[in-house]
Design a protein around this motif. Structure first.
Motif, mmCIF file in Angstrom:
data_model
loop_
_atom_site.group_PDB
_atom_site.id
_atom_site.type_symbol
_atom_site.label_atom_id
_atom_site.label_comp_id
_atom_site.label_asym_id
_atom_site.label_seq_id
_atom_site.Cartn_x
_atom_site.Cartn_y
_atom_site.Cartn_z
ATOM 1 N N THR A 1 0.704 -1.221 -0.007
ATOM 2 C CA THR A 1 0.019 -0.096 0.076
ATOM 3 C C THR A 1 0.725 1.363 -0.088
ATOM 4 O OG1 THR A 1 -1.777 -1.090 1.185
ATOM 5 C CG2 THR A 1 -1.810 1.185 1.259
ATOM 6 N N PHE A 2 1.950 1.246 0.777
ATOM 7 C CA PHE A 2 2.950 2.142 0.854
ATOM 8 C C PHE A 2 3.574 2.586 -0.575
ATOM 9 C CE2 PHE A 2 2.870 2.219 5.694
ATOM 10 C CZ PHE A 2 2.893 3.796 5.728
ATOM 11 N N VAL A 3 3.784 1.566 -1.236
ATOM 12 C CA VAL A 3 4.481 1.789 -2.461
ATOM 13 C C VAL A 3 3.541 2.141 -3.528
ATOM 14 C CG1 VAL A 3 6.103 0.629 -3.958
ATOM 15 C CG2 VAL A 3 6.328 0.383 -1.715
ATOM 16 N N ALA A 4 2.304 1.355 -3.338
ATOM 17 C CA ALA A 4 1.379 1.731 -4.653
ATOM 18 C C ALA A 4 0.771 3.319 -4.620
ATOM 19 C CB ALA A 4 0.146 0.619 -4.428
ATOM 20 N N HIS A 5 0.943 3.690 -3.485
ATOM 21 C CA HIS A 5 0.254 5.129 -3.341
ATOM 22 C C HIS A 5 1.388 6.011 -3.234
ATOM 23 C CE1 HIS A 5 -4.053 4.287 -2.562
ATOM 24 N NE2 HIS A 5 -3.510 3.063 -2.045
ATOM 25 N N GLY A 6 2.504 5.698 -3.573
ATOM 26 C CA GLY A 6 3.784 6.761 -3.729
ATOM 27 C C GLY A 6 4.281 7.173 -2.355
ATOM 28 N N ALA A 7 3.849 6.750 -1.261
ATOM 29 C CA ALA A 7 4.423 7.104 0.041
ATOM 30 C C ALA A 7 5.865 6.688 0.017
ATOM 31 C CB ALA A 7 3.617 6.713 1.281
ATOM 32 N N ALA A 8 6.036 5.565 -0.246
ATOM 33 C CA ALA A 8 7.549 4.827 -0.654
ATOM 34 C C ALA A 8 7.698 4.709 -2.179
ATOM 35 C CB ALA A 8 7.421 3.607 0.183
ATOM 36 N N GLN A 9 8.873 4.755 -2.377
ATOM 37 C CA GLN A 9 9.137 4.501 -4.044
ATOM 38 C C GLN A 9 9.415 2.745 -4.081
ATOM 39 O OE1 GLN A 9 10.543 7.315 -2.104
ATOM 40 N NE2 GLN A 9 8.517 7.974 -2.861
ATOM 41 N N LEU A 10 10.278 2.281 -3.093
ATOM 42 C CA LEU A 10 10.428 0.929 -3.435
ATOM 43 C C LEU A 10 9.963 0.074 -2.104
ATOM 44 C CD1 LEU A 10 13.235 2.692 -4.486
ATOM 45 C CD2 LEU A 10 13.684 0.451 -5.481
ATOM 46 N N GLY A 11 9.916 -1.259 -2.246
ATOM 47 C CA GLY A 11 9.609 -1.869 -1.003
ATOM 48 C C GLY A 11 9.957 -3.572 -1.353
ATOM 49 N N ILE A 12 10.024 -4.206 -0.393
ATOM 50 C CA ILE A 12 10.232 -5.712 -0.427
ATOM 51 C C ILE A 12 8.923 -6.120 0.281
ATOM 52 C CG2 ILE A 12 11.503 -7.440 0.698
ATOM 53 C CD1 ILE A 12 13.912 -5.354 0.784
ATOM 54 N N VAL A 13 8.400 -7.140 -0.447
ATOM 55 C CA VAL A 13 7.124 -7.861 -0.082
ATOM 56 C C VAL A 13 7.022 -9.163 -0.766
ATOM 57 C CG1 VAL A 13 5.708 -6.558 -2.093
ATOM 58 C CG2 VAL A 13 4.485 -7.336 0.138
ATOM 59 N N GLY A 14 6.198 -10.125 -0.125
ATOM 60 C CA GLY A 14 5.921 -11.429 -0.765
ATOM 61 C C GLY A 14 4.881 -11.453 -1.967
ATOM 62 N N SER A 15 5.218 -12.133 -2.694
ATOM 63 C CA SER A 15 4.398 -12.253 -4.086
ATOM 64 C C SER A 15 2.853 -12.743 -3.672
ATOM 65 C CB SER A 15 4.803 -13.467 -4.954
ATOM 66 O OG SER A 15 5.145 -14.569 -4.281
ATOM 67 N N ASP A 16 2.569 -13.297 -2.552
ATOM 68 C CA ASP A 16 1.238 -13.555 -1.766
ATOM 69 C C ASP A 16 0.562 -12.018 -1.574
ATOM 70 O OD1 ASP A 16 3.469 -12.928 -0.016
ATOM 71 O OD2 ASP A 16 1.702 -13.426 1.527
ATOM 72 N N VAL A 17 1.229 -11.091 -1.050
ATOM 73 C CA VAL A 17 0.706 -9.731 -1.032
ATOM 74 C C VAL A 17 0.273 -9.120 -2.328
ATOM 75 C CG1 VAL A 17 0.974 -7.586 0.162
ATOM 76 C CG2 VAL A 17 1.554 -9.630 1.437
ATOM 77 N N ILE A 18 1.177 -9.030 -3.123
ATOM 78 C CA ILE A 18 1.092 -8.594 -4.590
ATOM 79 C C ILE A 18 0.049 -9.355 -5.074
ATOM 80 C CG2 ILE A 18 2.342 -8.494 -6.574
ATOM 81 C CD1 ILE A 18 5.076 -8.661 -5.438
ATOM 82 N N ALA A 19 -0.289 -10.342 -5.121
ATOM 83 C CA ALA A 19 -1.369 -11.115 -5.796
ATOM 84 C C ALA A 19 -2.790 -10.655 -5.074
ATOM 85 C CB ALA A 19 -1.209 -12.479 -5.860
ATOM 86 N N GLU A 20 -2.801 -10.595 -3.681
ATOM 87 C CA GLU A 20 -3.809 -10.403 -2.916
ATOM 88 C C GLU A 20 -4.340 -8.712 -3.267
ATOM 89 O OE1 GLU A 20 -7.319 -10.504 -0.544
ATOM 90 O OE2 GLU A 20 -5.757 -12.117 -1.567
ATOM 91 N N PHE A 21 -3.457 -8.013 -3.561
ATOM 92 C CA PHE A 21 -3.766 -6.406 -3.561
ATOM 93 C C PHE A 21 -4.051 -6.210 -4.956
ATOM 94 C CE2 PHE A 21 -2.457 -6.200 0.774
ATOM 95 C CZ PHE A 21 -3.473 -5.223 1.143
#
Length: 242
Positions: A83-103
């Motif tokens: 959420t932080f990266v998608a909305h531009g509050a952060a520019q990069l992030g480290i996150v699981g592919s499970d979270v990417i698929a869910e959102f």
């Protein structure tokens, strides 16, 4: 009465920004929990070294400086990284592919598989149920999970109707307390399932952590692409060392 005409205003000049002004800071969102320990060596190989308090488990701080004044880290919950990266509050992030698929955020680009955080998203149920159960015969399931979208899509692809009960934790309690007979959750060693009398009956997806980037930032922030390449090289170095 004669009206006085004012001379036209001269065109405004763009404000000069001195070259010494520091660049806009790049923020990298990293997840709390078990992935953090695996992410630290990768960050170091990518040239990002956080301040000492970043590794202090007792620290209540959420934002940390690094060896590069133009880069800082924020430490947030894994689900919040996307959420932080998608909305531009952060520019990069480290996150699981499970979270990417869910959102399924369209604003996220995941250019690098970091090769850490290996686990799987699985369906589990009580051992005594599993002994008499065949997933191929399911037509309707009720599951407790924090992945309702991935879960529903998985079962829909098999022609199974899924009723998802949204939970954010303590998933293993759902079958024993009658909330839902099955769960969908991340599984690593399987020890937590075993200790709660549950067994895996189906794997939905294999999961690893990815480097995610805000698409707009990748086009507008000059430091983002070099950072992505630094992480890519860090992963290649890790694979060679292994």
């Amino acid at each position: 009465m004669r009206r006085l005409l004012h001379p036209p205003c001269p065109p405004r000049k763009a404000r000069h920004v001195p070259d010494s002004q520091p660049p806009s800071q790049i923020i990298i969102a990293v997840p709390k929990g078990r992935i953090l320990a695996e992410a630290l060596p990768l960050l170091a190989r990518a040239g990002v070294h956080p301040e000492a308090s970043f590794s202090d488990e007792n620290s209540r701080a959420l934002r940390f400086a690094t060896n590069d004044p133009a880069i800082s880290l924020i430490r947030v919950r894994a689900f919040d990284v996307a959420t932080f990266v998608a909305h531009g509050a952060a520019q990069l992030g480290i996150v699981g592919s499970d979270v990417i698929a869910e959102f399924g955020y369209s604003e996220l680009y995941a250019p690098v598989d970091l090769g850490i955080g290996h686990c799987r998203l699985s369906v589990a149920e009580p051992a005594e149920m599993a002994a008499q159960d065949d997933p191929r015969g399911w037509s309707h399931v009720r599951v407790a999970t924090k992945y309702p979208h991935v879960t529903a899509a998985h079962f829909a692809s098999r022609g199974v109707q899924a009723e998802c009960v949204k939970l954010n934790g303590a998933m293993e309690l759902a079958p024993t307390l009658g909330l839902a007979p099955r769960i969908v959750d991340l599984v690593s060693s399987g020890r937590t399932l075993l200790e709660n009398g549950l067994v895996e009956v189906e794997t939905i997806m294999e999961v690893t952590s990815r480097l995610v980037v805000n698409r707009a930032a990748m086009k507008t922030r000059s430091r983002v692409v070099p950072l992505v390449e630094a992480f890519r090289r860090a992963v290649e170095t890790q694979e060679i060392a292994a």
